[in-house]
Scaffold this active site. Structure first.
Site, short mmCIF file in Angstrom:
data_model
loop_
_atom_site.label_atom_id
_atom_site.label_comp_id
_atom_site.label_asym_id
_atom_site.label_seq_id
_atom_site.Cartn_x
_atom_site.Cartn_y
_atom_site.Cartn_z
N LEU A 115 0.71 -1.26 -0.08
CA LEU A 115 0.05 -0.02 0.20
C LEU A 115 1.03 1.25 0.01
O LEU A 115 1.93 1.20 0.53
CB LEU A 115 -1.02 0.03 1.30
CG LEU A 115 -1.97 -1.26 1.41
CD1 LEU A 115 -2.78 -0.82 2.44
CD2 LEU A 115 -2.54 -1.46 0.00
N GLY A 160 1.11 -5.21 1.47
CA GLY A 160 -0.14 -5.35 0.48
C GLY A 160 0.55 -6.09 -0.79
O GLY A 160 -0.44 -6.64 -1.57
N ASN A 184 4.78 -7.54 6.39
CA ASN A 184 5.71 -6.78 7.41
C ASN A 184 5.15 -5.74 8.21
O ASN A 184 5.87 -4.99 8.81
CB ASN A 184 7.13 -6.39 6.83
CG ASN A 184 6.74 -5.17 5.54
OD1 ASN A 184 5.44 -5.32 5.05
ND2 ASN A 184 7.41 -4.15 5.49
N GLU A 185 3.95 -5.75 8.36
CA GLU A 185 3.10 -4.42 8.74
C GLU A 185 3.46 -4.13 10.14
O GLU A 185 3.72 -2.99 10.67
CB GLU A 185 1.59 -4.80 8.90
CG GLU A 185 0.79 -4.41 7.68
CD GLU A 185 0.96 -5.71 6.69
OE1 GLU A 185 1.70 -6.74 6.86
OE2 GLU A 185 0.22 -5.52 5.69
N1 CO8 Z 1 4.32 3.65 -0.32
C1 CO8 Z 1 4.95 5.11 -0.59
N2 CO8 Z 1 6.28 5.04 -1.24
C2 CO8 Z 1 7.24 4.32 -1.12
C3 CO8 Z 1 6.81 2.68 -0.75
C4 CO8 Z 1 5.50 2.66 -0.30
N3 CO8 Z 1 4.87 1.43 0.12
N4 CO8 Z 1 7.66 1.88 -0.97
C5 CO8 Z 1 8.58 2.81 -1.09
N5 CO8 Z 1 8.38 4.00 -1.28
C6 CO8 Z 1 9.04 5.16 -1.98
C7 CO8 Z 1 10.53 5.30 -1.15
O1 CO8 Z 1 9.93 6.15 -0.21
C8 CO8 Z 1 11.16 6.13 -2.22
O2 CO8 Z 1 10.90 7.38 -2.49
P1 CO8 Z 1 11.77 8.48 -2.89
O3 CO8 Z 1 12.18 8.15 -4.28
O4 CO8 Z 1 10.84 9.81 -2.90
O5 CO8 Z 1 12.72 8.46 -1.85
C9 CO8 Z 1 10.79 5.28 -3.44
O6 CO8 Z 1 9.54 4.66 -3.35
C10 CO8 Z 1 11.80 4.06 -3.69
O7 CO8 Z 1 11.89 3.59 -2.77
P2 CO8 Z 1 13.54 2.94 -2.38
O8 CO8 Z 1 14.46 3.79 -2.72
O9 CO8 Z 1 13.21 2.28 -1.04
O10 CO8 Z 1 13.36 1.76 -3.48
P3 CO8 Z 1 14.48 0.17 -3.38
O11 CO8 Z 1 14.38 -0.43 -4.70
O12 CO8 Z 1 15.58 0.38 -2.69
O13 CO8 Z 1 13.27 -0.74 -2.36
C11 CO8 Z 1 11.50 -1.61 -1.59
C12 CO8 Z 1 12.19 -1.12 -2.89
C13 CO8 Z 1 12.15 -2.86 -1.11
C14 CO8 Z 1 10.05 -1.85 -2.05
C15 CO8 Z 1 11.50 -0.54 -0.49
O14 CO8 Z 1 11.11 0.60 -0.87
C16 CO8 Z 1 10.42 -0.80 0.66
O15 CO8 Z 1 10.79 -1.62 1.43
N6 CO8 Z 1 9.40 -0.27 0.65
C17 CO8 Z 1 8.61 -0.08 1.86
C18 CO8 Z 1 7.66 -1.45 1.95
C19 CO8 Z 1 6.73 -1.53 2.77
O16 CO8 Z 1 6.90 -1.48 3.97
N7 CO8 Z 1 5.31 -1.34 2.71
C20 CO8 Z 1 4.27 -1.65 3.41
C21 CO8 Z 1 3.21 -0.73 3.06
S1 CO8 Z 1 1.86 -1.10 4.33
C22 CO8 Z 1 0.96 -1.99 3.77
O17 CO8 Z 1 1.02 -2.48 2.41
C23 CO8 Z 1 -0.39 -2.70 4.36
C24 CO8 Z 1 -0.93 -1.91 5.34
C25 CO8 Z 1 -2.02 -2.27 5.93
C26 CO8 Z 1 -2.59 -1.18 6.95
C27 CO8 Z 1 -3.36 -1.83 8.06
C28 CO8 Z 1 -3.46 -0.75 8.83
C29 CO8 Z 1 -4.55 -0.97 9.91
#
Ligand code: CO8
Length: 309
Positions: A115, A160, A184-185
């Site tokens: 997400l 997500g 990994n939430e």
């Molecule tokens: N949302 C928004 N932006 C993101 C996300 C994301 N999920 N993931 C990465 N980005 C952004 C980064 O901030 C970065 O932005 P910028 O260029 O402006 O600095 C850009 O995308 C590129 O990211 P990286 O430099 O980190 O790219 P890498 O290729 O090195 O790594 C990864 C890619 C492995 C995907 C890494 O970005 C990562 O680990 N991202 C986080 C993933 C994550 O933890 N997602 C969880 C989202 S929460 C969810 O899906 C469920 C929520 C359920 C809610 C329940 C509530 C009650």
């Protein structure tokens, strides 16, 4: 002449009403040549549609669609992405030529980052409500799809992104240990909702889900395979070939029997969300609006940015 053959021929000639047409799996043999088609010219077997986030190509002769996420940098599931994803699935569901879809990413190294965290930070209650409804909608559509759904996971797939893969019928992942997948939430200080958990439990079992969810684990591809989170690992070069082979295996069965079996296996979990949808949205809004949760999400986003420098 065997009854089935006769029915097929009549069905193709349009004599039979819709309800008596041969089953969908016979449609895989492809439509009859159009009377409008000039003789000698090959039929165009593919049709495609695309939007800002997703590209879809349907091979009409096999009934298999290829859906590719194409939203750089990381295919995060924004409101727009979720909406386009749901619409694309709906189009395929409604297309009589389509029997299965392979879901993959057009980006190197990332299947989907889950997400879009920016959709859950500093927004209005109305926005949170609309966003969460879109997340629910996508899951209900994908998990409950009548199509055969194969995830070809060609990169990392946290949270997500993992849910998207878990919601498919079968998962094949690139055998690169640098790619990880998991819910990994907990690492973000948030809690996976019950229907994320239910979907996960249905794939890996209660004990593995319990540990993995509490620890917010992201499992490198080989470990994900050992845990049963993904069904197969293959090299990057073989991924699409393997996905096509798995799809062919699943499509070799009559659609109606497979679909009813899938419904039997998944209905209880789907019904649970349908019955508690509004309550689930309220819970999400209450949870995500808490200042402590907002702070955790902001810190997590900062950590992602710092990781770069
Ligand atoms: N949302 C928004 N932006 C993101 C996300 C994301 N999920 N993931 C990465 N980005 C952004 C980064 O901030 C970065 O932005 P910028 O260029 O402006 O600095 C850009 O995308 C590129 O990211 P990286 O430099 O980190 O790219 P890498 O290729 O090195 O790594 C990864 C890619 C492995 C995907 C890494 O970005 C990562 O680990 N991202 C986080 C993933 C994550 O933890 N997602 C969880 C989202 S929460 C969810 O899906 C469920 C929520 C359920 C809610 C329940 C509530 C009650």
């Amino acid at each position: 002449m065997a009854a089935a053959t006769l029915a097929r021929r009549l069905g193709r000639s349009g004599v039979l009403p819709l309800c008596c047409r041969p089953p969908a799996w016979d449609r895989a043999r492809g439509p009859p040549p159009s009377p409008l088609q000039p003789p000698g010219l090959p039929l165009a077997p593919c049709r495609s549609f695309s939007n800002n986030k997703i590209q879809v190509e349907l091979d009409e002769s096999s009934g298999v669609a290829m859906m590719k996420f194409k939203s750089p940098p990381v295919n995060s599931l924004s409101l727009e992405f979720l909406t386009e994803f749901s619409i694309s699935l709906e189009k395929l569901e409604n297309d009589r030529a389509c029997r299965g879809v392979i879901i993959t990413s057009a980006l190197p190294k990332i299947f989907s980052s889950g997400l879009d965290i920016t959709e859950m930070c500093g927004k209005s209650v109305e926005h949170y409500s609309e966003f969460w409804r879109a997340v629910q909608e996508l899951w209900l559509r994908l998990y409950g799809s009548n199509l055969v759904t194969v995830a070809a996971v060609n990169g990392s797939s946290p949270a997500g992104g993992c849910l998207v893969a878990l919601s498919c019928d079968y998962r094949i992942m690139t055998d690169n240990p640098k790619f990880s997948i998991g819910l990994n939430e907990a690492q973000l200080g948030i809690v996976a909702p019950f229907w994320f958990k239910d979907t996960f439990v249905n794939v890996v079992g209660h004990r593995i889900a319990e540990c993995s969810l509490q620890l917010g684990s992201l499992h490198p591809a080989p470990e994900a395979h050992r845990l049963g989170l993904v069904d197969e690992l293959v090299s990057e070069e073989k991924l699409m070939e393997k996905a096509a082979a798995v799809m062919a295996q699943w499509l070799a069965l009559p659609d109606h029997a497979r679909q009813l079996t899938k419904t039997m296996m998944r209905k209880a979990v789907l019904d649970r969300l349908v019955a508690h949808r509004e309550e689930d949205i309220k819970n999400f809004i209450t949870f995500i609006s808490k200042e402590s949760i907002q702070k955790s999400l902001r810190m997590y986003m900062e950590m992602l940015k710092k990781k770069k420098s």
